[in-house]
Design a protein around this motif. Structure first.
Motif, PDB file in Angstrom:
ATOM      1  N   LYS A 233       0.929  -1.174   0.064  1.00 59.13           N
ATOM      2  CA  LYS A 233      -0.011   0.105   0.017  1.00 59.13           C
ATOM      3  C   LYS A 233       0.827   1.520  -0.062  1.00 59.13           C
ATOM      4  N   LEU A 234       2.102   1.074   0.288  1.00 65.19           N
ATOM      5  CA  LEU A 234       3.087   2.367   0.341  1.00 65.19           C
ATOM      6  C   LEU A 234       3.104   2.834  -0.942  1.00 65.19           C
ATOM      7  N   GLN A 235       3.190   4.177  -1.176  1.00 67.53           N
ATOM      8  CA  GLN A 235       3.174   4.661  -2.451  1.00 67.53           C
ATOM      9  C   GLN A 235       4.750   4.893  -3.049  1.00 67.53           C
ATOM     10  N   SER A 236       5.409   4.907  -2.178  1.00 65.02           N
ATOM     11  CA  SER A 236       7.184   5.148  -2.587  1.00 65.02           C
ATOM     12  C   SER A 236       7.801   3.914  -2.896  1.00 65.02           C
ATOM     13  N   ALA A 237       8.395   3.616  -3.775  1.00 67.10           N
ATOM     14  CA  ALA A 237       9.043   2.307  -4.024  1.00 67.10           C
ATOM     15  C   ALA A 237      10.195   2.171  -3.178  1.00 67.10           C
ATOM     16  N   LYS A 238      10.889   3.329  -2.804  1.00 68.16           N
ATOM     17  CA  LYS A 238      11.778   3.379  -1.777  1.00 68.16           C
ATOM     18  C   LYS A 238      11.456   3.157  -0.524  1.00 68.16           C
ATOM     19  N   GLY A 239      10.262   3.363  -0.158  1.00 70.12           N
ATOM     20  CA  GLY A 239       9.546   3.006   0.997  1.00 70.12           C
ATOM     21  C   GLY A 239       9.188   1.578   1.381  1.00 70.12           C
ATOM     22  N   ARG A 240       8.631   0.863   0.076  1.00 65.94           N
ATOM     23  CA  ARG A 240       8.354  -0.332   0.132  1.00 65.94           C
ATOM     24  C   ARG A 240       9.902  -1.055   0.229  1.00 65.94           C
ATOM     25  N   HIS A 241      10.806  -0.822  -0.365  1.00 64.92           N
ATOM     26  CA  HIS A 241      11.938  -1.596  -0.060  1.00 64.92           C
ATOM     27  C   HIS A 241      12.456  -1.451   1.272  1.00 64.92           C
ATOM     28  N   LYS A 242      12.611  -0.275   1.704  1.00 68.24           N
ATOM     29  CA  LYS A 242      13.102  -0.189   3.070  1.00 68.24           C
ATOM     30  C   LYS A 242      12.313  -1.029   4.190  1.00 68.24           C
ATOM     31  N   ALA A 243      11.069  -0.962   4.064  1.00 67.28           N
ATOM     32  CA  ALA A 243      10.240  -1.627   5.101  1.00 67.28           C
ATOM     33  C   ALA A 243      10.208  -3.287   4.672  1.00 67.28           C
ATOM     34  N   PHE A 244      10.604  -3.683   3.626  1.00 67.57           N
ATOM     35  CA  PHE A 244      10.795  -5.184   3.050  1.00 67.57           C
ATOM     36  C   PHE A 244      12.039  -5.589   3.827  1.00 67.57           C
ATOM     37  N   SER A 245      13.041  -4.617   3.495  1.00 66.23           N
ATOM     38  CA  SER A 245      14.382  -4.949   3.905  1.00 66.23           C
ATOM     39  C   SER A 245      14.627  -5.328   5.597  1.00 66.23           C
ATOM     40  N   THR A 246      13.706  -4.650   6.371  1.00 67.74           N
ATOM     41  CA  THR A 246      13.853  -4.913   7.557  1.00 67.74           C
ATOM     42  C   THR A 246      13.248  -6.242   8.217  1.00 67.74           C
TER      43      THR A 246
END
Length: 318
Positions: A233-246
């Motif tokens: 649901k996150l708009q930012s691709a960078k935000g999605r990548h950061k969230a998944f990396s954690t």
């Protein structure tokens, strides 16, 4: 020399000890296996020990995620130390005897640490769920007191059931051979030398596996379904990548541990083969603990930065 067996009836014997056959099929491989297992054990001790030290000493890693990781690394050391030192001794001395009591204690601690790992991985999944799905409430929900309670519950919650299960298994009558075709005392090889009807014991083992392994796995799966839904649901691709990396490192460990463990204990009895069981047991008993520090250091920027900081500080002191 084989352990003595005392006759207590026409068919049953009171087993005084067992012989762990391990990997004795090919004597020429004993030295090679000793070297491999020793390297694995030292790697597990050093790698997980490093994780414990760095999560305790670096101020940037004083967060719930790394608090759980430090405890998990300590658990991995305990888990492998139940079986690996005995396996190394057997390979070195070629004396594969283990007393009845030692076997019971080894199995009991092996089960306790295994179930604790299931519970602790579930707590870590909940931590990641709160961090991703409820970031604003994360410091409030995952405060230090809650983290400590979750860790204590993970350790204590595993003890009563596994002591009871161990007692149930070793209360069975044993007959015939006292040779266990395994590298350490595990449930399946012990039941293979038990006498009489063990169907109730097998049912209890399946039930315990469901309660202590499958249910935690389903809770972890539920957490990650919600995590992935929130990430998408996150708009930012960078935000999605950061969230998944954690979450990716924890997800890999979960897949390795639960995958091999559930296959080991939930397979039909007809599909159990000694060679396969040995390989699977070594996989979740050694490979997962060895990869734990590698996965968390190579895939985690915070740990890499803390590691570089520690190394640079030590070099300056020298």
């Amino acid at each position: 020399m084989k352990y003595e067996q005392i006759m207590t009836g026409s068919n049953f014997t009171n087993v005084m000890g067992y012989i762990l056959l391990g990997f004795s099929e090919d004597p020429n491989l004993q030295a090679l296996l000793f070297g491999i297992f020793l390297i694995l054990y030292v790697s597990i001790l050093l790698g997980n020990g490093f994780i414990i030290v760095i999560t305790k000493t670096d101020s940037t890693l004083q967060t719930p995620m790394y608090f759980f990781l430090g405890n998990f690394s300590f658990l991995e050391i305990c888990y492998t130390s139940v079986t690996l030192p005995k396996m190394l001794t057997d390979l070195c001395t070629k004396n594969r005897n283990i007393s009845f009591m030692e076997c019971a204690i080894q199995l009991c601690f092996f089960l306790i640490f295994g179930v604790t790992e299931c519970f602790l991985l579930t707590a870590m999944a909940y931590d990641r769920y709160v961090a991703v799905c409820k970031p604003l409430y994360y410091p409030l929900i995952m405060n230090h007191k809650v983290c400590v309670c979750l860790v204590i519950a993970s350790w204590i919650g595993a003890i009563p059931g596994q002591i009871g299960q161990t007692y149930q298994i070793f209360s069975l009558p044993f007959c015939g051979s006292n040779e266990l075709n395994h590298a350490f005392c595990d449930i399946t090889p012990i039941l293979e030398v038990a006498c009489g009807d063990i169907s109730m014991n097998e049912f209890a083992i399946y039930a315990a596996t469901v309660v202590f392994a499958v249910v935690p796995f389903l809770l972890i799966l539920t957490s990650y379904i919600r995590i992935i839904t929130s990430i998408l649901k996150l708009q930012s691709a960078k935000g999605r990548h950061k969230a998944f990396s954690t979450c990716s490192s924890h997800l890999i460990i979960v897949s390795l541990f639960f995958g091999s463990g559930i296959i080991m204990y939930l397979r039909p009895k007809s599909s159990h083969f000694a060679g396969t069981d040995k390989v699977l047991s070594l996989f979740y008993n050694m490979v997962t603990p060895m990869f734990n520090p590698l996965i968390y250091t190579l895939r985690n920027k915070d740990v890499i930065i803390a590691m570089k900081k520690m190394l640079s500080t030590n070099l300056v002191k020298q």
